[in-house]
Design a protein around this motif. Sequence first.
Motif, mmCIF file in Angstrom:
data_model
loop_
_atom_site.group_PDB
_atom_site.id
_atom_site.type_symbol
_atom_site.label_atom_id
_atom_site.label_comp_id
_atom_site.label_asym_id
_atom_site.label_seq_id
_atom_site.Cartn_x
_atom_site.Cartn_y
_atom_site.Cartn_z
ATOM 1 N N TRP A 189 -65.174 19.141 22.372
ATOM 2 C CA TRP A 189 -64.916 18.313 23.555
ATOM 3 C C TRP A 189 -63.631 18.737 24.247
ATOM 4 O O TRP A 189 -63.525 18.796 25.437
ATOM 5 N N GLY A 200 -69.916 23.166 26.484
ATOM 6 C CA GLY A 200 -68.479 23.401 26.395
ATOM 7 C C GLY A 200 -67.815 23.221 27.727
ATOM 8 O O GLY A 200 -68.282 22.480 28.586
ATOM 9 N N LYS A 201 -66.732 23.897 27.914
ATOM 10 C CA LYS A 201 -65.985 23.803 29.153
ATOM 11 C C LYS A 201 -66.822 24.341 30.305
ATOM 12 O O LYS A 201 -67.370 25.434 30.238
ATOM 13 N N GLY A 202 -66.950 23.545 31.356
ATOM 14 C CA GLY A 202 -67.698 23.972 32.532
ATOM 15 C C GLY A 202 -69.194 23.820 32.388
ATOM 16 O O GLY A 202 -69.952 24.517 33.075
ATOM 17 N N ALA A 222 -62.382 28.739 27.823
ATOM 18 C CA ALA A 222 -62.918 28.876 29.174
ATOM 19 C C ALA A 222 -64.169 29.738 29.151
ATOM 20 O O ALA A 222 -64.238 30.734 28.445
ATOM 21 N N GLU A 236 -66.972 17.142 32.523
ATOM 22 C CA GLU A 236 -65.837 16.747 31.700
ATOM 23 C C GLU A 236 -66.197 15.499 30.909
ATOM 24 O O GLU A 236 -66.932 14.627 31.393
ATOM 25 N N GLN A 237 -65.649 15.378 29.707
ATOM 26 C CA GLN A 237 -65.916 14.211 28.895
ATOM 27 C C GLN A 237 -65.298 12.965 29.496
ATOM 28 O O GLN A 237 -64.173 12.993 29.999
ATOM 29 N N ARG A 266 -70.497 12.247 30.107
ATOM 30 C CA ARG A 266 -69.771 13.284 30.837
ATOM 31 C C ARG A 266 -69.961 13.069 32.331
ATOM 32 O O ARG A 266 -70.961 12.508 32.773
ATOM 33 N N SER A 304 -61.303 21.413 23.162
ATOM 34 C CA SER A 304 -60.671 22.716 23.002
ATOM 35 C C SER A 304 -61.601 23.894 23.212
ATOM 36 O O SER A 304 -61.291 24.991 22.805
#
Length: 517
Positions: free
Chosen positions: A39, A507-509, A44, A419-420, A415, A41
């Motif tokens: 969530w 993950g991110k994005g 990118a 983003e969470q 989300r 870490s």
Amino acid sequence: MRRTPSLVVAAAIAVSPILLSAPASAQGAWNQSPFTFSWFSAPAPRSRVRVVQPRRERAVPTVKAASSALPVASASVIAATSIGRSQPSAPQAAPASALVAVVALDSQTITVWDVDGPMLHSRVSTGTVGHATPTGIYSVIQRNRYHESNIYSGAPMPFMQRITWSGIALHGGVVPNYPASHGCIRLPHDFAPKLWAAGRIGMRVLVAPTEARAQPISHPALPQPLLISPEELDAMIAQLGGTAGALSSLEAAAASQRSLTPFEVATRLKRAAASLVEVRRTAARDALSQAALASAEANAAIATVREARQDVADALAEANAQARIADASAVTSVAVDRIAAKIAADARLAATQSRLESALAEEARKDPLAFAAARAAREAEDAAEEAPDLARAVARRADPVSVYINTTEGQIYVRQGFEQVLDASIEIDDPLTPLGTHVFTAMAPTGSGNRMSWMAVTMPTSQRGGTAQQALDRIKIPDKVRDEIARRLWTGGSLIISEHGISTETGKGTDFVILTK
């Protein structure tokens, strides 16, 4: 001794100003994601497709905010195949975006829905054996009109809409009537631009082994939008550090007559936060100017003290010299003159001492003001640097909210804007009995905007599982979580119920990625 000039100058200096076809085997790829889901870490995302002309598009609202909050119909110009829906008599100025695209691997087809129902349909070509397109739940995470593969000799991938960072995308290409890609979902060259025009960042993409039918659904467990009063909106804007003045007078007057939908609230908060960025930048520039002025005044006061001390030293030396001369003189007319010189020297000493005391008092007053101004400038600059991040966070409220219920873990995750927002435990009746995998999509608001129509798609799987209705019968969303979802829910929002865990592709994005294979 007071602070030295160098300290004052250093404090002021610390404040800085704000200021398109290719061989059939070379169009698409699937590889396992190299990163592990987290969530907070996840690293990118790294694109595996080279951008020829980069153009990332942000999510756009699917329905314009209006007092009636009614959806707009899709423009006929983007319809590829009519599926029994009526077309508007004239193209709308702002066609609604596509909400859900369902790819069926067995029939090699794609069907796309917007708020009015099925809007586009086409054949596709997915991955071959050994490079199969994984079944699951995805969303569009990147869009580029012109792409080239950096894996398969620069194979063109026009009108690319990425759904995983590891290399799966929808894009134009050769579409024989069978699977032919390395994992991507190829679209006919005349269809790809139409899906591009209808698509958006966040559009849900479902890849199913067989045809997955969508149907309207109504159930009390499905979240509904929560209307917000103008007073509560004012309080939310105030928490941002802004004012209700971020609304135009016309908007403010209209808003005062009724409560606002989550999308309207998000739009106004976004505007207020964007305004706050400039306000804080201006404040930082002003604070810097004040700090520079206060520092200059403090330095001038210190210079005056230095000069006054030198004057006192000079006057004292003169007074002492005149005193010695007067003491050594005989009583003559010359002695009288020397005594007078001594008296004058003493007077000058007293005057210089008085000026020194005044200079010290002024320096004592100016010095802390300079340091306070320097601190204020530093704080204003920090606030200005934080404002863009705050504005981006607030802007995500205008994106569709996404909810995922993991029936194996008994957890609910929320989300928005990739983003969470939150996660929490959730009650599930008879948790050991499979519920299946179901995707519910918020289609269109009704009435004043406090009700939302929903569409359900049940993913075909080899595992046992009930209907979408049965799945909803068995879940109970906590009140606090439901309230938070209701404050963010609008067209395009979704609820996923599945026993499959979150994929490492998440993950991110990204939105939630659930692999059902």
